[in-house]
Design a protein around this motif. Structure first.
Motif, PDB file in Angstrom:
ATOM      1  N   THR B 136       0.851  -1.185   0.000  1.00 11.72           N
ATOM      2  CA  THR B 136       0.000   0.000   0.000  1.00 11.72           C
ATOM      3  C   THR B 136       0.889   1.237   0.000  1.00 11.72           C
ATOM      4  O   THR B 136       1.734   1.396   0.876  1.00 11.72           O
ATOM      5  CB  THR B 136      -0.906   0.005   1.243  1.00 11.72           C
ATOM      6  OG1 THR B 136      -1.583  -1.233   1.293  1.00 11.72           O
ATOM      7  CG2 THR B 136      -1.916   1.130   1.162  1.00 11.72           C
ATOM      8  N   LYS B 161      -3.195   4.945  -1.914  1.00 12.89           N
ATOM      9  CA  LYS B 161      -4.067   5.708  -1.006  1.00 12.89           C
ATOM     10  C   LYS B 161      -3.667   7.158  -1.128  1.00 12.89           C
ATOM     11  O   LYS B 161      -2.478   7.477  -1.124  1.00 12.89           O
ATOM     12  CB  LYS B 161      -3.870   5.250   0.430  1.00 12.89           C
ATOM     13  CG  LYS B 161      -4.662   4.033   0.772  1.00 12.89           C
ATOM     14  CD  LYS B 161      -4.728   3.847   2.268  1.00 12.89           C
ATOM     15  CE  LYS B 161      -5.546   2.623   2.597  1.00 12.89           C
ATOM     16  NZ  LYS B 161      -5.589   2.402   4.034  1.00 12.89           N
ATOM     17  N   THR B 162      -4.664   8.036  -1.261  1.00  9.27           N
ATOM     18  CA  THR B 162      -4.330   9.444  -1.431  1.00  9.27           C
ATOM     19  C   THR B 162      -4.836  10.253  -0.251  1.00  9.27           C
ATOM     20  O   THR B 162      -5.851   9.924   0.349  1.00  9.27           O
ATOM     21  CB  THR B 162      -4.913  10.005  -2.728  1.00  9.27           C
ATOM     22  OG1 THR B 162      -6.308   9.785  -2.721  1.00  9.27           O
ATOM     23  CG2 THR B 162      -4.296   9.343  -3.934  1.00  9.27           C
ATOM     24  N   TYR B 163      -4.095  11.289   0.060  1.00  9.47           N
ATOM     25  CA  TYR B 163      -4.367  12.106   1.244  1.00  9.47           C
ATOM     26  C   TYR B 163      -4.486  13.566   0.856  1.00  9.47           C
ATOM     27  O   TYR B 163      -3.920  14.006  -0.130  1.00  9.47           O
ATOM     28  CB  TYR B 163      -3.223  11.941   2.254  1.00  9.47           C
ATOM     29  CG  TYR B 163      -3.133  10.549   2.802  1.00  9.47           C
ATOM     30  CD1 TYR B 163      -3.730  10.229   4.006  1.00  9.47           C
ATOM     31  CD2 TYR B 163      -2.491   9.536   2.090  1.00  9.47           C
ATOM     32  CE1 TYR B 163      -3.682   8.939   4.502  1.00  9.47           C
ATOM     33  CE2 TYR B 163      -2.433   8.240   2.573  1.00  9.47           C
ATOM     34  CZ  TYR B 163      -3.030   7.953   3.791  1.00  9.47           C
ATOM     35  OH  TYR B 163      -2.985   6.679   4.277  1.00  9.47           O
ATOM     36  N   GLU B 168      -0.478  14.045   6.449  1.00 15.52           N
ATOM     37  CA  GLU B 168      -1.372  12.935   6.786  1.00 15.52           C
ATOM     38  C   GLU B 168      -0.840  11.615   6.242  1.00 15.52           C
ATOM     39  O   GLU B 168      -0.924  10.578   6.895  1.00 15.52           O
ATOM     40  CB  GLU B 168      -2.776  13.193   6.244  1.00 15.52           C
ATOM     41  CG  GLU B 168      -3.465  14.331   6.954  1.00 15.52           C
ATOM     42  CD  GLU B 168      -4.692  14.834   6.200  1.00 15.52           C
ATOM     43  OE1 GLU B 168      -5.150  14.155   5.272  1.00 15.52           O
ATOM     44  OE2 GLU B 168      -5.168  15.926   6.554  1.00 15.52           O
ATOM     45  N   ASP B 172       0.320   8.338   8.505  1.00 12.72           N
ATOM     46  CA  ASP B 172      -0.153   6.972   8.299  1.00 12.72           C
ATOM     47  C   ASP B 172       0.988   5.995   8.031  1.00 12.72           C
ATOM     48  O   ASP B 172       0.885   4.815   8.337  1.00 12.72           O
ATOM     49  CB  ASP B 172      -1.179   6.923   7.153  1.00 12.72           C
ATOM     50  CG  ASP B 172      -2.609   7.009   7.697  1.00 12.72           C
ATOM     51  OD1 ASP B 172      -2.755   7.290   8.894  1.00 12.72           O
ATOM     52  OD2 ASP B 172      -3.552   6.781   6.924  1.00 12.72           O
ATOM     53  N   LEU B 173       2.080   6.508   7.449  1.00 12.31           N
ATOM     54  CA  LEU B 173       3.261   5.643   7.279  1.00 12.31           C
ATOM     55  C   LEU B 173       3.851   5.325   8.647  1.00 12.31           C
ATOM     56  O   LEU B 173       4.155   4.166   8.955  1.00 12.31           O
ATOM     57  CB  LEU B 173       4.304   6.337   6.388  1.00 12.31           C
ATOM     58  CG  LEU B 173       5.608   5.557   6.195  1.00 12.31           C
ATOM     59  CD1 LEU B 173       5.360   4.288   5.394  1.00 12.31           C
ATOM     60  CD2 LEU B 173       6.660   6.402   5.510  1.00 12.31           C
ATOM     61  N   ALA B 174       3.970   6.347   9.496  1.00 10.82           N
ATOM     62  CA  ALA B 174       4.527   6.147  10.833  1.00 10.82           C
ATOM     63  C   ALA B 174       3.641   5.212  11.652  1.00 10.82           C
ATOM     64  O   ALA B 174       4.126   4.440  12.463  1.00 10.82           O
ATOM     65  CB  ALA B 174       4.690   7.486  11.546  1.00 10.82           C
ATOM     66  N   ALA B 175       2.312   5.260  11.411  1.00 11.29           N
ATOM     67  CA  ALA B 175       1.382   4.414  12.161  1.00 11.29           C
ATOM     68  C   ALA B 175       1.263   3.015  11.562  1.00 11.29           C
ATOM     69  O   ALA B 175       0.467   2.215  12.038  1.00 11.29           O
ATOM     70  CB  ALA B 175       0.007   5.073  12.210  1.00 11.29           C
ATOM     71  N   GLY B 176       2.027   2.737  10.513  1.00 14.68           N
ATOM     72  CA  GLY B 176       2.016   1.399   9.943  1.00 14.68           C
ATOM     73  C   GLY B 176       0.843   1.110   9.036  1.00 14.68           C
ATOM     74  O   GLY B 176       0.576  -0.022   8.686  1.00 14.68           O
ATOM     75  N   ARG B 177       0.088   2.139   8.653  1.00 12.01           N
ATOM     76  CA  ARG B 177      -1.052   1.901   7.771  1.00 12.01           C
ATOM     77  C   ARG B 177      -0.650   1.894   6.319  1.00 12.01           C
ATOM     78  O   ARG B 177      -1.406   1.476   5.454  1.00 12.01           O
ATOM     79  CB  ARG B 177      -2.097   2.989   7.986  1.00 12.01           C
ATOM     80  CG  ARG B 177      -2.768   2.867   9.309  1.00 12.01           C
ATOM     81  CD  ARG B 177      -3.884   3.855   9.336  1.00 12.01           C
ATOM     82  NE  ARG B 177      -4.652   3.676  10.530  1.00 12.01           N
ATOM     83  CZ  ARG B 177      -4.938   4.668  11.371  1.00 12.01           C
ATOM     84  NH1 ARG B 177      -4.510   5.876  11.107  1.00 12.01           N
ATOM     85  NH2 ARG B 177      -5.642   4.438  12.432  1.00 12.01           N
ATOM     86  N   LEU B 178       0.522   2.446   6.041  1.00  9.86           N
ATOM     87  CA  LEU B 178       1.046   2.436   4.685  1.00  9.86           C
ATOM     88  C   LEU B 178       2.365   1.679   4.704  1.00  9.86           C
ATOM     89  O   LEU B 178       3.084   1.698   5.701  1.00  9.86           O
ATOM     90  CB  LEU B 178       1.307   3.867   4.201  1.00  9.86           C
ATOM     91  CG  LEU B 178       0.099   4.775   4.009  1.00  9.86           C
ATOM     92  CD1 LEU B 178       0.554   6.183   3.699  1.00  9.86           C
ATOM     93  CD2 LEU B 178      -0.772   4.251   2.885  1.00  9.86           C
ATOM     94  N   ASP B 179       2.665   1.011   3.591  1.00  9.65           N
ATOM     95  CA  ASP B 179       3.966   0.358   3.502  1.00  9.65           C
ATOM     96  C   ASP B 179       5.005   1.345   2.993  1.00  9.65           C
ATOM     97  O   ASP B 179       6.178   1.260   3.343  1.00  9.65           O
ATOM     98  CB  ASP B 179       3.870  -0.848   2.565  1.00  9.65           C
ATOM     99  CG  ASP B 179       2.869  -1.865   3.107  1.00  9.65           C
ATOM    100  OD1 ASP B 179       2.992  -2.238   4.278  1.00  9.65           O
ATOM    101  OD2 ASP B 179       1.952  -2.245   2.358  1.00  9.65           O
TER     102      ASP B 179
END
Lengths: 229, 264
Positions: B136, B161-163, B168, B172-179
């Motif tokens: 992702t 995924k677009t922000y 933002e 989400d990268l830092a929170a592990g939601r994005l690879d």
């Protein structure tokens, strides 16, 4: 008006309609399931439990849904991310998606509104009917399942239909946490082609059609349940 | 009747007030992304603009002898805002691309930098499209980077995924939601240098595709405003000859990271 984008983005829009319906159905089902105990304890529960339920409804109804959604997605979501065991677990692919937090926020919010509705609904069932049921020897659980709940739900079906429509119109907020729902798809068109109004007008019409379908479904359900006044 | 008149007057005053607030006092109004984009443009705690690009705008306006203001506008609506004449130009690291040229015009480029992919520390640094299958990838919406992901990585099996804002996507990268996150190398550099960026590192720059990434960043202008475009182009040229771009680049410690407009 420029519709040249439509063929390219049609699959995304269809996908978006399906995501919007999934969001609506899952958050309404979860929300209503939660609303039954929330409404019930306020009518018959012990005082402390009733107070908690009342407090929950006040908070959920008194704060903007968008803020609740952000608190779950950015707040809870980033706390969960700091637990390494969770990040390696099989649950993470679900927990990292905005969809999960959107359903969570919509369901808990809806539980606040519907909990209040169900409280009124339980109160609206005439005491005599409940006493009659009890005098037949039904246990409290049987009274609830056979008489109290069905009568209560019947009384507020039109209100619940309205709630469903309101929730449908809240679902576009999910687009703000990366869910590509119906509105999210229209937003993508705008971001990629700089065409603004045609996609918005199209999704407006689709939302209206969905609203119409919901009113039909609720009307059909109401017809199924015979009522004598 | 009296009350009705009073209401009318009050409504009129409110409407005039609102109009007054949006109409600019300055001669030229430029807009940039409302979300911070350090080290190019961002607002400090006091609400004042700062950054490499803001300093360049000041120098450019001094060169043109114009009074300029910079206003924030949501990035994904910034081209429609320009076309609706909410401002005179976009001065916010907007890459010159053929897709955007259909709607608006651009000045000459005033800088260029690499499009870079970052990800969690210790990950696989292979960023060939086939290696990113199932990953992702996040990017800011309506950017060349998002278009690059769409063109190269999505067909190879990645999810995009677009922000609304770059920060933002970074969160989400830092929170592990994005690879992975793809964005401008310089702005990602300043994210990686921050506390939140400690999670991640640079995986590499993507191969250049001028059709998607464009020849660089220019001032976005309405097609009909050719006089303004010529004026800005002349000012960019003269700033380049004076060495102002190099000076600013040194000031922000960006040496070697940016391609600057040619002299002469």
């Amino acid at each position: 008006m420029d519709w040249s984008w439509l063929p390219k983005y049609l699959p995304m829009l269809i996908q978006g309609v399906s995501i919007t319906i999934q969001l609506l159905v899952s958050s309404m089902v979860l929300g209503l399931l939660l609303a039954i105990p929330i409404g019930l304890v306020q009518v018959t529960g012990p005082k402390w439990l009733a107070a908690i339920a009342r407090g929950y409804c006040t908070v959920m109804r008194g704060t903007p849904l968008l803020i609740q959604l952000y608190l779950f997605y950015y707040g809870v979501g980033s706390i969960l991310a700091t637990v390494p065991e969770l990040r390696q677990s099989f649950l993470w692919p679900i927990l990292r998606e905005g969809y999960f937090y959107a359903v969570l926020a919509f369901a808990l919010n809806e539980a606040g509104y519907a909990g209040e509705i169900m409280r009124g609904a339980f109160l609206s069932v005439p005491k005599g009917e409940l006493e009659a049921a009890r005098s037949f020897g039904m246990s409290p659980w049987q009274v609830l399942r056979r008489v109290w709940l069905p009568r209560a739900v019947r009384n507020v079906l039109p209100t619940l239909g309205g709630e469903t429509i309101l929730t449908l119109k809240s679902t576009p907020l999910a687009a703000l946490v990366t869910v590509v729902d119906l509105f999210g798809a229209a937003d993508r068109v705008r971001q990629e082609t700089y065409i603004i109004y045609p996609p918005l007008l199209l999704v407006m019409v689709i939302y209206m059609i969905l609203t119409f379908i919901i009113t039909r479904i609720f009307a059909a359900v109401e017809k199924q349940i015979p009522v004598r006044r | 009747m009296k009350i009705k008149n009073l209401l009318l007057a009050a409504t009129a005053a409110l409407m005039l007030g609102a109009a007054g607030a949006t109409s600019a006092k300055a001669d030229l109004v430029f807009a940039t992304d409302a979300a911070p984009y350090p080290p190019f443009t961002s607002q400090n705690a006091a609400g004042e603009w700062e950054g490499w690009e803001y300093d360049i705008l000041q120098a450019l306006c001094a060169e043109m002898n114009e009074k300029c203001t910079l206003i924030p506008i949501a990035w994904d609506g910034i081209i429609p805002a320009l076309l609706e004449k909410k401002m005179d130009g976009i001065f916010g690291s907007m890459s010159i691309t053929p897709e955007r040229m259909k709607q608006i015009n651009f000045s000459d480029m005033y800088y260029n930098s690499a499009s870079v992919i970052i990800g969690p520390k210790g990950g696989d640094h292979n960023i060939a499209p086939e290696a990113l299958k199932g990953k992702t990838i996040g990017a800011q919406a309506s950017t060349t980077h998002a278009n690059y992901v769409e063109k190269y990585f999505v067909p190879a099996g990645a999810t995009s995924k677009t922000y609304k804002g770059q920060d933002e996507a970074n969160a989400d990268l830092a929170a592990g939601r994005l690879d992975l996150v793809q964005a401008d190398g310089v702005t990602l550099g300043s994210f990686l240098a921050s506390a939140d960026g400690a999670c991640c590192e640079v995986y590499g720059a993507v191969p250049v595709d001028v059709e998607v990434l464009g020849p660089g960043v220019g001032v976005g202008l309405r097609k009909e405003d050719t006089a303004l475009r010529d004026k800005i182009n002349a000012a960019i040229k003269s700033l380049a000859n004076k060495g102002v771009f190099e000076e600013m680049t040194k000031k922000y410690k960006l040496d070697g990271l940016l391609t600057l407009p040619p002299k002469g």
